[in-house]
Scaffold this motif. Structure first.
Motif, PDB file in Angstrom:
ATOM      1  N   ILE B  36       0.855  -1.199   0.000  1.00 44.86           N
ATOM      2  CA  ILE B  36       0.000   0.000   0.000  1.00 44.86           C
ATOM      3  C   ILE B  36       0.886   1.243   0.000  1.00 44.86           C
ATOM      4  O   ILE B  36       2.031   1.218   0.475  1.00 44.86           O
ATOM      5  CB  ILE B  36      -0.998   0.016   1.182  1.00 44.86           C
ATOM      6  CG1 ILE B  36      -0.299   0.064   2.536  1.00 44.86           C
ATOM      7  CG2 ILE B  36      -1.939  -1.172   1.088  1.00 44.86           C
ATOM      8  CD1 ILE B  36      -1.264   0.231   3.718  1.00 44.86           C
ATOM      9  N   SER B  37       0.356   2.318  -0.556  1.00 46.15           N
ATOM     10  CA  SER B  37       1.187   3.516  -0.735  1.00 46.15           C
ATOM     11  C   SER B  37       0.322   4.756  -0.588  1.00 46.15           C
ATOM     12  O   SER B  37      -0.908   4.710  -0.723  1.00 46.15           O
ATOM     13  CB  SER B  37       1.878   3.482  -2.102  1.00 46.15           C
ATOM     14  OG  SER B  37       0.944   3.258  -3.144  1.00 46.15           O
ATOM     15  N   CYS B  38       0.990   5.870  -0.322  1.00 47.85           N
ATOM     16  CA  CYS B  38       0.265   7.107  -0.034  1.00 47.85           C
ATOM     17  C   CYS B  38       1.155   8.299  -0.380  1.00 47.85           C
ATOM     18  O   CYS B  38       2.354   8.300  -0.079  1.00 47.85           O
ATOM     19  CB  CYS B  38      -0.091   7.121   1.456  1.00 47.85           C
ATOM     20  SG  CYS B  38      -1.164   8.473   1.964  1.00 47.85           S
ATOM     21  N   ILE B  39       0.557   9.274  -1.031  1.00 43.92           N
ATOM     22  CA  ILE B  39       1.247  10.539  -1.285  1.00 43.92           C
ATOM     23  C   ILE B  39       0.383  11.638  -0.683  1.00 43.92           C
ATOM     24  O   ILE B  39      -0.589  12.099  -1.283  1.00 43.92           O
ATOM     25  CB  ILE B  39       1.501  10.761  -2.785  1.00 43.92           C
ATOM     26  CG1 ILE B  39       2.358   9.610  -3.359  1.00 43.92           C
ATOM     27  CG2 ILE B  39       2.201  12.103  -3.017  1.00 43.92           C
ATOM     28  CD1 ILE B  39       2.598   9.685  -4.862  1.00 43.92           C
ATOM     29  N   TYR B 100      -7.360   4.723  -4.400  1.00 41.84           N
ATOM     30  CA  TYR B 100      -7.427   3.434  -5.090  1.00 41.84           C
ATOM     31  C   TYR B 100      -7.865   2.353  -4.130  1.00 41.84           C
ATOM     32  O   TYR B 100      -7.344   2.238  -3.028  1.00 41.84           O
ATOM     33  CB  TYR B 100      -6.062   3.079  -5.676  1.00 41.84           C
ATOM     34  CG  TYR B 100      -6.006   3.360  -7.152  1.00 41.84           C
ATOM     35  CD1 TYR B 100      -5.753   4.632  -7.615  1.00 41.84           C
ATOM     36  CD2 TYR B 100      -6.246   2.350  -8.085  1.00 41.84           C
ATOM     37  CE1 TYR B 100      -5.727   4.900  -8.974  1.00 41.84           C
ATOM     38  CE2 TYR B 100      -6.221   2.612  -9.443  1.00 41.84           C
ATOM     39  CZ  TYR B 100      -5.959   3.885  -9.877  1.00 41.84           C
ATOM     40  OH  TYR B 100      -5.946   4.148 -11.226  1.00 41.84           O
ATOM     41  N   PHE B 101      -8.797   1.549  -4.606  1.00 38.74           N
ATOM     42  CA  PHE B 101      -9.334   0.463  -3.800  1.00 38.74           C
ATOM     43  C   PHE B 101      -9.118  -0.875  -4.511  1.00 38.74           C
ATOM     44  O   PHE B 101      -9.064  -0.935  -5.736  1.00 38.74           O
ATOM     45  CB  PHE B 101     -10.838   0.653  -3.579  1.00 38.74           C
ATOM     46  CG  PHE B 101     -11.192   1.847  -2.724  1.00 38.74           C
ATOM     47  CD1 PHE B 101     -11.353   1.721  -1.355  1.00 38.74           C
ATOM     48  CD2 PHE B 101     -11.353   3.113  -3.292  1.00 38.74           C
ATOM     49  CE1 PHE B 101     -11.680   2.819  -0.566  1.00 38.74           C
ATOM     50  CE2 PHE B 101     -11.673   4.221  -2.511  1.00 38.74           C
ATOM     51  CZ  PHE B 101     -11.838   4.071  -1.141  1.00 38.74           C
ATOM     52  N   LYS B 102      -9.010  -1.900  -3.695  1.00 39.54           N
ATOM     53  CA  LYS B 102      -8.938  -3.265  -4.226  1.00 39.54           C
ATOM     54  C   LYS B 102      -9.986  -4.085  -3.469  1.00 39.54           C
ATOM     55  O   LYS B 102     -10.135  -3.934  -2.256  1.00 39.54           O
ATOM     56  CB  LYS B 102      -7.535  -3.842  -4.015  1.00 39.54           C
ATOM     57  CG  LYS B 102      -7.264  -5.115  -4.769  1.00 39.54           C
ATOM     58  CD  LYS B 102      -5.762  -5.344  -4.941  1.00 39.54           C
ATOM     59  CE  LYS B 102      -5.174  -6.159  -3.818  1.00 39.54           C
ATOM     60  NZ  LYS B 102      -3.786  -6.588  -4.113  1.00 39.54           N
ATOM     61  N   ARG B 103     -10.697  -4.939  -4.209  1.00 41.09           N
ATOM     62  CA  ARG B 103     -11.681  -5.808  -3.547  1.00 41.09           C
ATOM     63  C   ARG B 103     -10.942  -6.997  -2.956  1.00 41.09           C
ATOM     64  O   ARG B 103     -10.302  -7.771  -3.675  1.00 41.09           O
ATOM     65  CB  ARG B 103     -12.734  -6.277  -4.546  1.00 41.09           C
ATOM     66  CG  ARG B 103     -13.766  -7.163  -3.887  1.00 41.09           C
ATOM     67  CD  ARG B 103     -15.080  -7.283  -4.648  1.00 41.09           C
ATOM     68  NE  ARG B 103     -14.939  -7.173  -6.073  1.00 41.09           N
ATOM     69  CZ  ARG B 103     -15.942  -6.812  -6.895  1.00 41.09           C
ATOM     70  NH1 ARG B 103     -17.135  -6.543  -6.408  1.00 41.09           N
ATOM     71  NH2 ARG B 103     -15.750  -6.731  -8.192  1.00 41.09           N
ATOM     72  N   TRP B 108     -14.046  -3.553  -0.238  1.00 45.17           N
ATOM     73  CA  TRP B 108     -13.180  -2.622  -0.953  1.00 45.17           C
ATOM     74  C   TRP B 108     -12.240  -1.954   0.048  1.00 45.17           C
ATOM     75  O   TRP B 108     -12.678  -1.233   0.932  1.00 45.17           O
ATOM     76  CB  TRP B 108     -14.015  -1.577  -1.702  1.00 45.17           C
ATOM     77  CG  TRP B 108     -14.750  -2.182  -2.860  1.00 45.17           C
ATOM     78  CD1 TRP B 108     -16.040  -2.601  -2.881  1.00 45.17           C
ATOM     79  CD2 TRP B 108     -14.232  -2.461  -4.165  1.00 45.17           C
ATOM     80  NE1 TRP B 108     -16.366  -3.127  -4.114  1.00 45.17           N
ATOM     81  CE2 TRP B 108     -15.280  -3.047  -4.921  1.00 45.17           C
ATOM     82  CE3 TRP B 108     -12.984  -2.283  -4.786  1.00 45.17           C
ATOM     83  CZ2 TRP B 108     -15.115  -3.451  -6.262  1.00 45.17           C
ATOM     84  CZ3 TRP B 108     -12.820  -2.677  -6.115  1.00 45.17           C
ATOM     85  CH2 TRP B 108     -13.885  -3.251  -6.826  1.00 45.17           C
ATOM     86  N   ARG B 109     -10.940  -2.219  -0.116  1.00 40.23           N
ATOM     87  CA  ARG B 109      -9.943  -1.702   0.814  1.00 40.23           C
ATOM     88  C   ARG B 109      -8.999  -0.764   0.072  1.00 40.23           C
ATOM     89  O   ARG B 109      -8.655  -0.964  -1.101  1.00 40.23           O
ATOM     90  CB  ARG B 109      -9.122  -2.874   1.409  1.00 40.23           C
ATOM     91  CG  ARG B 109      -9.978  -3.987   2.043  1.00 40.23           C
ATOM     92  CD  ARG B 109     -10.340  -3.706   3.479  1.00 40.23           C
ATOM     93  NE  ARG B 109      -9.188  -3.650   4.350  1.00 40.23           N
ATOM     94  CZ  ARG B 109      -8.621  -4.721   4.938  1.00 40.23           C
ATOM     95  NH1 ARG B 109      -9.083  -5.937   4.714  1.00 40.23           N
ATOM     96  NH2 ARG B 109      -7.596  -4.558   5.755  1.00 40.23           N
ATOM     97  N   LEU B 110      -8.537   0.247   0.763  1.00 43.18           N
ATOM     98  CA  LEU B 110      -7.621   1.217   0.162  1.00 43.18           C
ATOM     99  C   LEU B 110      -6.252   0.601  -0.098  1.00 43.18           C
ATOM    100  O   LEU B 110      -5.700  -0.110   0.765  1.00 43.18           O
ATOM    101  CB  LEU B 110      -7.425   2.412   1.100  1.00 43.18           C
ATOM    102  CG  LEU B 110      -8.462   3.522   1.026  1.00 43.18           C
ATOM    103  CD1 LEU B 110      -8.412   4.367   2.289  1.00 43.18           C
ATOM    104  CD2 LEU B 110      -8.235   4.395  -0.208  1.00 43.18           C
ATOM    105  N   VAL B 111      -5.693   0.880  -1.268  1.00 44.77           N
ATOM    106  CA  VAL B 111      -4.306   0.473  -1.532  1.00 44.77           C
ATOM    107  C   VAL B 111      -3.419   1.668  -1.878  1.00 44.77           C
ATOM    108  O   VAL B 111      -2.190   1.566  -1.834  1.00 44.77           O
ATOM    109  CB  VAL B 111      -4.212  -0.580  -2.654  1.00 44.77           C
ATOM    110  CG1 VAL B 111      -4.857  -1.895  -2.205  1.00 44.77           C
ATOM    111  CG2 VAL B 111      -4.844  -0.093  -3.945  1.00 44.77           C
ATOM    112  N   HIS B 112      -4.040   2.813  -2.206  1.00 48.48           N
ATOM    113  CA  HIS B 112      -3.227   3.993  -2.547  1.00 48.48           C
ATOM    114  C   HIS B 112      -4.087   5.236  -2.385  1.00 48.48           C
ATOM    115  O   HIS B 112      -5.291   5.215  -2.675  1.00 48.48           O
ATOM    116  CB  HIS B 112      -2.723   3.890  -3.990  1.00 48.48           C
ATOM    117  CG  HIS B 112      -1.889   5.056  -4.460  1.00 48.48           C
ATOM    118  ND1 HIS B 112      -0.650   5.338  -3.920  1.00 48.48           N
ATOM    119  CD2 HIS B 112      -2.104   6.005  -5.400  1.00 48.48           C
ATOM    120  CE1 HIS B 112      -0.146   6.418  -4.526  1.00 48.48           C
ATOM    121  NE2 HIS B 112      -1.016   6.841  -5.425  1.00 48.48           N
TER     122      HIS B 112
END
Lengths: 136, 136
Positions: B36-39, B100-103, B108-112
């Motif tokens: 997971i990543s974040c800006i 960005y989400f991924k199932r 649906w969970r945050l990935v970015h």
């Protein structure tokens, strides 16, 4: 070629097309889908093939556009989608960019780009509680 | 509930957790993955569960953090991944954000997450060739 290598190569092709002003190459890297999106630095989001590709056409028309060097690309792959986190060095000033790719007919095509200025601090810190950082 | 409705709800839960300072809820929305990543606005990219979730923990600890209102969320779904483009109104100032989400296991969970300041212009324009816009 591994997926990561192919994605990093597609990412490099994006910056190479920008550097050479090759609009056709740049447009061809974007997916031919009306859900592609782009957040240029300082811009609101734009969505749709015509709007996104059109924005790059206008940017490439500007002979005074700065050179951009991509540094430290890191690919994160999840099935047929991937993102590259990288720095964009715009005449020496770093921006934090994310390029999202989708594998379409075996080729990694751009579906989203976002580039954000990185604040410059006199005292560099990694402490997110540092009041010099944005609180969000 | 449609995928789009579920994604918009997950996106709203993210901003609700931030608004209420509910770190556990916010941390639980992020995928339990080390990619997971974040800006954050003005920050370089951070990658990894500990770094990303830790950054939010520190931000939520700040009692002076601004309120953020999410506006105009737009979900773009591709298989088990999706992005939400939205405005973040930070005490009235708009930022352009992508979540960005991924199932994962049906949720649906945050990935970015990336949030970028939008430049304010005296003369509003949609013309990307406007010299008031950044050239990239």
């Amino acid at each position: 070629m591994s997926d990561v290598d192919a994605i990093i190569a597609a990412n490099a092709a994006f910056y190479a097309a920008f550097a050479s002003g090759d609009f056709a190459a740049l447009a061809g890297l974007w997916a031919d889908e009306d859900t592609i999106s782009c957040i240029h630095p300082g811009w609101p989001a734009i969505v749709g093939r015509a709007a996104v590709v059109g924005s790059w056409r206008e940017i490439l028309k500007n002979p005074a556009r700065p050179q951009i060097v991509c540094a430290e690309p890191q690919a994160i792959v999840a099935a047929d989608q991937a993102r590259v986190l990288c720095l964009e060095l715009v005449e020496g000033t770093p921006l934090a960019a994310t390029n999202y790719f989708k594998r379409i007919d075996g080729a990694w095509r751009l579906v989203h780009h976002q580039s954000s200025p990185i604040a410059q601090f006199l005292g560099e810190t990694d402490d997110p509680a540092d009041p010099g950082r944005s609180v969000h």
